[in-house]
Enzyme design. Structure first.
Site, PDB file in Angstrom:
ATOM      1  N   TYR A 147      50.188  28.181  51.361  1.00  0.00           N
ATOM      2  CA  TYR A 147      48.959  27.844  50.641  1.00  0.00           C
ATOM      3  C   TYR A 147      47.993  29.011  50.776  1.00  0.00           C
ATOM      4  O   TYR A 147      47.725  29.474  51.885  1.00  0.00           O
ATOM      5  CB  TYR A 147      48.345  26.576  51.230  1.00  0.00           C
ATOM      6  CG  TYR A 147      47.092  26.121  50.521  1.00  0.00           C
ATOM      7  CD1 TYR A 147      47.148  25.620  49.217  1.00  0.00           C
ATOM      8  CD2 TYR A 147      45.859  26.174  51.148  1.00  0.00           C
ATOM      9  CE1 TYR A 147      46.006  25.188  48.566  1.00  0.00           C
ATOM     10  CE2 TYR A 147      44.707  25.734  50.509  1.00  0.00           C
ATOM     11  CZ  TYR A 147      44.783  25.243  49.215  1.00  0.00           C
ATOM     12  OH  TYR A 147      43.654  24.819  48.569  1.00  0.00           O
TER      13      TYR A 147
ATOM     14  N   LYS B  59      37.820  30.918  56.899  1.00  0.00           N
ATOM     15  CA  LYS B  59      36.740  30.242  57.623  1.00  0.00           C
ATOM     16  C   LYS B  59      36.547  30.697  59.063  1.00  0.00           C
ATOM     17  O   LYS B  59      35.431  30.637  59.581  1.00  0.00           O
ATOM     18  CB  LYS B  59      36.979  28.755  57.570  1.00  0.00           C
ATOM     19  CG  LYS B  59      38.434  28.367  57.759  1.00  0.00           C
ATOM     20  CD  LYS B  59      38.775  27.074  57.017  1.00  0.00           C
ATOM     21  CE  LYS B  59      40.254  27.023  56.696  1.00  0.00           C
ATOM     22  NZ  LYS B  59      40.532  26.427  55.418  1.00  0.00           N
TER      23      LYS B  59
ATOM     24  N   ASP C 299      48.110  36.452  54.494  1.00  0.00           N
ATOM     25  CA  ASP C 299      47.005  35.513  54.383  1.00  0.00           C
ATOM     26  C   ASP C 299      46.787  34.920  55.769  1.00  0.00           C
ATOM     27  O   ASP C 299      47.550  34.059  56.213  1.00  0.00           O
ATOM     28  CB  ASP C 299      47.350  34.429  53.357  1.00  0.00           C
ATOM     29  CG  ASP C 299      46.238  33.410  53.197  1.00  0.00           C
ATOM     30  OD1 ASP C 299      45.432  33.257  54.143  1.00  0.00           O
ATOM     31  OD2 ASP C 299      46.183  32.760  52.144  1.00  0.00           O
TER      32      ASP C 299
HETATM   33  N1  HOZ Z   1      45.099  23.289  54.577  1.00  0.00           N
HETATM   34  C1  HOZ Z   1      43.722  23.465  54.294  1.00  0.00           C
HETATM   35  C2  HOZ Z   1      43.221  24.556  55.114  1.00  0.00           C
HETATM   36  N2  HOZ Z   1      43.891  25.755  54.866  1.00  0.00           N
HETATM   37  C3  HOZ Z   1      43.015  22.169  54.507  1.00  0.00           C
HETATM   38  C4  HOZ Z   1      41.582  22.219  54.185  1.00  0.00           C
HETATM   39  C5  HOZ Z   1      41.265  21.608  52.893  1.00  0.00           C
HETATM   40  O1  HOZ Z   1      41.990  21.777  51.933  1.00  0.00           O
HETATM   41  O2  HOZ Z   1      40.249  20.912  52.881  1.00  0.00           O
END
Ligand code: HOZ
Length: 433
Positions: free
Chosen positions: A149, A272, A244
């Site tokens: 992702y 983040k 990433d």
């Molecule tokens: N897997 C996401 C963080 N890389 C979860 C956060 C989201 O989508 O709210």
């Protein structure tokens, strides 16, 4: 300490109100508890290792805002830095000293990075890195891995992990055929697949993008040598390699997964974690590549809130505290928690795999190790939902999806960790029953 959750009435009422005015009642899909069932908890406060919900229930938090809260919630130094910056103004739309210090800090820590551009989210960081790679190479195609992702930009949404996997969504409604056609999806840890992608796309591959530790399909580490293989083939074929590191940057090591595995990509996306809980992200790489960005070069990328002074102050405060002893402390906590969880599952006779890299791990209910997205999908997600809900009812907040990772912070005390292990032993018995 936590106590069993008594009522979630206030959360249920808020969810009802939210659903009338926010799609699905949430501003990011995984929060809706769609794959685990039950009422998503609306949070009122975060304190150290704990979350407090709208009903006043207290949870030991292992989501940690999806990773970045390495110091825990509302760490005094992060709060003080953000407050001091805010008192000087919330946003200038002009450069600041703190952005220079931030870029110097990231460049000193992350081996691949000589220059950095700030953005506001991991999605923006990965999306911008792709445009930069295309601009720098003059090529169009991007190779990505199934289950990885990289945020929700068009080019990277195919076979995506995280919420796309959690909700079992089809590929790309809303993404044009043209955008999808430039993305080639390959299996994680699949060398032959990567070679086939290069064979098929010839010299049109601009970028191979990966999470060096896949952490949005549960946690799936790279096979030994796989990152080195990606480094070698991209260099040989004139493509760029993007790590990433939204989940792994400053988390698995100060220099991220690149430093942890000793592989230096061309580009790194950071999310983040660099904002210490504020909306800040960044991407970086060698000066030669980064100078293609405007205003030095022609590849356009911009943002009024990029490098926001409050977010940068908070991020810098966190990054300054992440020294060797911090990583040793995270490792000790993860050792304690993982040992307890492994024993709880083994004692109950529950087949579980807990792949771990440094202070992040995931829980797969499976007999065999997971190496790729097909393996992650084949694990027992129904059992994960029971595990999640059992832990939640006992005051332990885990990711509401078996496709996400668990994070330990420096705010977790031994008593937090031991309480989680004790709850896990209880829940594991229920799972076995
Ligand atoms: N897997 C996401 C963080 N890389 C979860 C956060 C989201 O989508 O709210």
């Amino acid at each position: 300490m936590t106590a069993p959750v008594r009522s979630s009435r206030a959360s249920a009422e808020l969810f009802e109100r939210a659903r009338a005015v926010i799609p699905g009642g949430v501003n990011s899909p995984v929060r809706a508890f769609g794959s685990v069932g039950g009422t998503p908890r609306f949070m009122a406060a975060g304190e150290g290792a704990h979350l407090v919900d709208a009903d006043g229930n207290r949870y030991v938090d292992y989501v940690c805002s999806w990773g970045p809260l390495i110091l825990g919630h509302a760490h005094p130094e992060v709060v003080a830095a953000a407050r001091a910056a805010l008192e000087r103004g919330s946003s200038y739309g002009a450069p600041t000293l703190a952005e220079v210090e931030f870029a110097e800090t990231v460049a000193a820590a992350v081996p691949a990075v000589e220059m950095v551009r700030c953005v506001s989210s991991g999605t923006e960081a990965a999306m911008s890195a792709i445009r930069l790679a295309r601009g720098a190479t003059g090529r169009d195609k991007v190779v990505k891995f199934a289950g990885h992702y990289h945020g929700h930009s068009d080019a990277l949404l195919a076979s995506a992990g995280s919420g796309v996997a959690t909700l079992g969504l089809p590929d790309s409604p809303g993404v044009t055929r043209g955008a999808a056609a430039d993305t080639i999806v390959v299996g994680w840890n699949d060398r032959a697949g990567v070679e086939a992608a290069f064979a098929a796309a010839g010299d049109d591959v601009a970028l191979v993008a990966c999470e060096p530790v896949a952490a949005n399909m549960g946690l799936v580490p790279p096979d030994p040598g796989f990152l080195e293989f990606l480094r070698e083939i991209t260099a040989r074929r004139g493509a760029l390699l993007l790590f990433d590191e939204v989940m792994t940057g400053f988390r698995v090591a100060r220099g991220g997964a690149g430093a942890h595995y000793g592989v230096v990509p061309d580009l790194v996306a950071l999310g983040k974690v660099v904002g210490g809980g504020f909306p800040l992200a960044a991407f970086g790489g060698s000066a030669a590549v980064m100078r293609h960005l405007a205003p030095d070069g022609p590849v356009y990328q911009a943002g009024t809130l990029s490098g926001n002074p409050v977010a940068v102050a908070a991020g810098l405060a966190q990054l300054r505290l992440l020294d060797d002893s911090a990583y040793a402390g995270l490792g000790r906590r993860a050792d304690r928690l993982l040992a307890g969880l492994e024993k709880a599952f083994a004692d109950a006779g529950v087949a579980a795999r807990l792949p771990r890299v440094a202070s992040m791990f995931s829980v797969f209910f499976a007999d065999a190790p997971v190496r790729d997205y097909a393996g992650a999908r084949a694990t027992d997600h129904g059992r994960y939902a029971r595990w999640f809900n059992g832990m939640l009812a006992r005051g332990h907040y885990l990711p509401p999806s078996g496709y996400e990772a668990v994070f330990v912070s420096l705010a977790h005390t031994d008593s937090d960790l031991d309480a989680t292990v004790a709850a896990a032993a209880d829940v594991a018995k229920d799972l076995a029953a």
